[in-house]
Write an enzyme that holds these catalytic residues in place. Structure first.
Site, short mmCIF file in Angstrom:
data_model
loop_
_atom_site.label_atom_id
_atom_site.label_comp_id
_atom_site.label_asym_id
_atom_site.label_seq_id
_atom_site.Cartn_x
_atom_site.Cartn_y
_atom_site.Cartn_z
N HIS A 124 0.76 -1.18 -0.08
CA HIS A 124 0.14 -0.14 -0.08
C HIS A 124 0.80 1.20 0.07
CE1 HIS A 124 -3.07 -2.74 2.46
NE2 HIS A 124 -3.24 -2.70 1.13
N ARG A 169 -2.27 -6.19 -9.00
CA ARG A 169 -1.24 -7.10 -8.70
C ARG A 169 -1.20 -8.14 -9.60
NH1 ARG A 169 -2.99 -7.63 -2.57
NH2 ARG A 169 -4.87 -8.07 -3.86
#
Lengths: 167, 167, 167, 167, 167, 167
Positions: D24, D98
């Site tokens: 993050h 991702r």
């Protein structure tokens, strides 16, 4: 401690290797954790794709790249890889899987090879995450466009590629 | 002909096996082509998913299913699988890849395990194409709905599952 | 021009329909281009997921949504969908495919169903591109968070959902 | 050299952040290359998933993790993220992608959000390759099993997670 | 109300644009929501693929297609796109993602470009859902087969393409 | 029992069929469960790919392969497949989906065809799992490398292919 001995396991790692990259070398090292002997089998690839390097040059670069690795040999082959694997009495074929679309193609190949030679298993290994995107095609493209490929392949491969693209 | 001996290779095949299917058994057979010893490691799985069968029952069914296979042992484990693999001095972890979404998850697990224990390789094997869709979850669902699962798992597993779902 | 007649073809469109969306309705319309009769089969889904609407409510909303469509009937069923399809003498099961991960799951289901009932084909249809992302789960989530779902489902479904979430 | 000024661009980065990981933080840094201001919006997530950490704890850990980053603020929100983005006059929502299955879900969300609020663009950024496999769910699972998560999240997050799991 | 000013953000949108489609134009409009300036960079693409239109023609069609859009410029470039992006002092490269296989390729490119130039971020935008399937290759194929492409590209592109295919 | 009659449904199954495989034949059989009539439409494919077999040879092999199947006809076509489907008054186009990457391409084609001819539905069928990996390209490659393709295509196709590759 007693070191048990097991069966001598032979893996065959087929490919075009046009030219060898750090990704291939990483995979060969990983294969040595499972196999006593790894045969890197360089496909002549006469039919479909036209390699940039000759079969001799590709074998040569691979031999140099794997010089320090015990249990590794480099050979060229023609025809079906499963036939070659059988002739070499290999227990399994080794393939690297990088990304999903890769895996699709690999899956198809493995299922076909199993149909052609049910006695030879295909095993998949994952390269190091920093080589996840690497391919011979990619580094040739970057080199053609004048990019720096020194973090993708050993110095002698970079040199050979630069020389080749100039000629 | 001289039979060369190699290093004794130990593979660990972790999973929940709730319960064992023909797909699992097929994969264990394939793993024996590469490894001298295969440890089937049954995860207790306390935290997230609640298995239908107890850890004892799952180990028991697996032992029965692999009774005839030389070099296979079945054990239960708790905690991180890489820690268990290390304790067992395994050379590699074995995982089956059935479909793409499977592979996604497997890829993530393998990369994470590599970060946690860089010395243990993960190798992927492909089950037989007729087990490509099979999963323990699926056969439990079919059994719950009254379907016939005799082509998905050995008779004694079918019996155990039927008994379990009635209770 | 002579209008040839063919075999009467019956398709079964199974699902949870919790609740029906514009995507489902679009798919039923498309199915009518291929089948003379489309049975929308609403799964009771007792075991795994807990539907928000009762089976009666889900059947009711679907009946209202397909009221103008000739050849469509709505029924509820229990147990394996292939058993139900067989009982209904359906020629094929109809499934919509929206996105890749969807297809993965659908593929697995279809292969399993084929193993369970080889005589019933599964055919896949693609919803209109503006429903490509739509799912019952999604509109329930948006409605829960107070969002406007009027472009995702018919007015009477929106009303029923709003009422349900308040209760 | 003259430094041109442009419009003040505000990006909103929504998520559950249960808890914040290095992945993050990497993404927030990347977002700052494109946006003058990045609002990290922590979803209360009352309905579906039950976060391990309270909303206050998650906001607190994020504030600590982004303390040194100019232009970043951390806030909690309830309801639809597009409504919140509108209220905050954000130009775009930021999402990390991702892996493939990730992208599927993100794609669906982005298309739905666009339908709900056509004026707010969603942009996707790719985290560093070493965080490609990282998720909050994964590090919680590893921590639960007693694994070392110090390479996945900042020390104070590791400490908070360890304390939480013991309680 | 006070209008805050921010940094002047420059995005580069590279591609072959052979020829420009409504999908490309849609993406440029979206990029303008995030960037103050968007440079559409047309690749000469000497090596691999042979474009149908000359570089001059492709730049010309793009200039016409973006004539009304403030902040957009169209340029051609040779060599590596990251080198060009650096020379232009761009903050980020913009790429559209249409479908999964697209994303695979884009992912690989973005990771490679990051390795070559870590200071230039790649951001992904999603085209409008009605352009989700559109590609320059596809409209050339349809035009070659005599199909109507007027809903895929502006009238002057359709005309240019028709003329080109006749010659 | 009364046999109801329905509308005469016509499906068109387009492809290059270079040459026909057991996978294609399996799909045609499945299509006959849903359609009263199946037109196998062999694309001339002048522009992009160069087929190994002439259009006459491909049609000939297909006719031989489907000789026993009632309701099947084989024809060649030029131009857009949707135009041909319209001319033939087909209700739907039939496509097989084997693997994920396949589906991507098929999805794109189907959405484009829908834009070009909204009245013709595309339906997807799944081949038998043992043909999941099969493609005309693959069997040509295997045959070229001297492999045995007798489990992939009928004997007369194998013979034709062997003869062709020798010439």
């Amino acid at each position: 401690m007693l070191l048990m001995s097991g069966l001598h396991r032979k893996g065959i790692y087929p490919g075009t290797f046009d030219p060898v990259t750090y990704g291939h070398i990483d995979l060969i090292r990983r294969a040595l954790r499972v196999f006593d002997e790894v045969i890197v089998a360089v496909a002549d690839s006469g039919s479909e794709k036209k390699p940039l390097f000759s079969i001799q040059a590709r074998v040569g670069l691979l031999k140099k790249a794997t010089a320090g690795l015990k249990g590794v040999s480099v050979e060229s082959f023609e025809g079906l890889v499963v036939e070659y694997a059988r002739k070499k009495k290999a227990d399994a074929m080794i393939r690297g899987v990088r990304m999903i679309s890769d895996f699709e193609y690999e899956f198809q190949m493995a299922l076909t090879n199993r149909k052609l030679a049910g006695d030879i298993e295909t095993i998949f290994l994952m390269p190091h995450e920093s080589y996840a995107y690497l391919s011979s095609r990619l580094i040739k493209e970057i080199a053609r466009l004048g990019g720096n490929i020194s973090s993708f392949a050993p110095p002698f491969v970079v040199k050979a590629l630069t020389r080749k693209l100039k000629s």
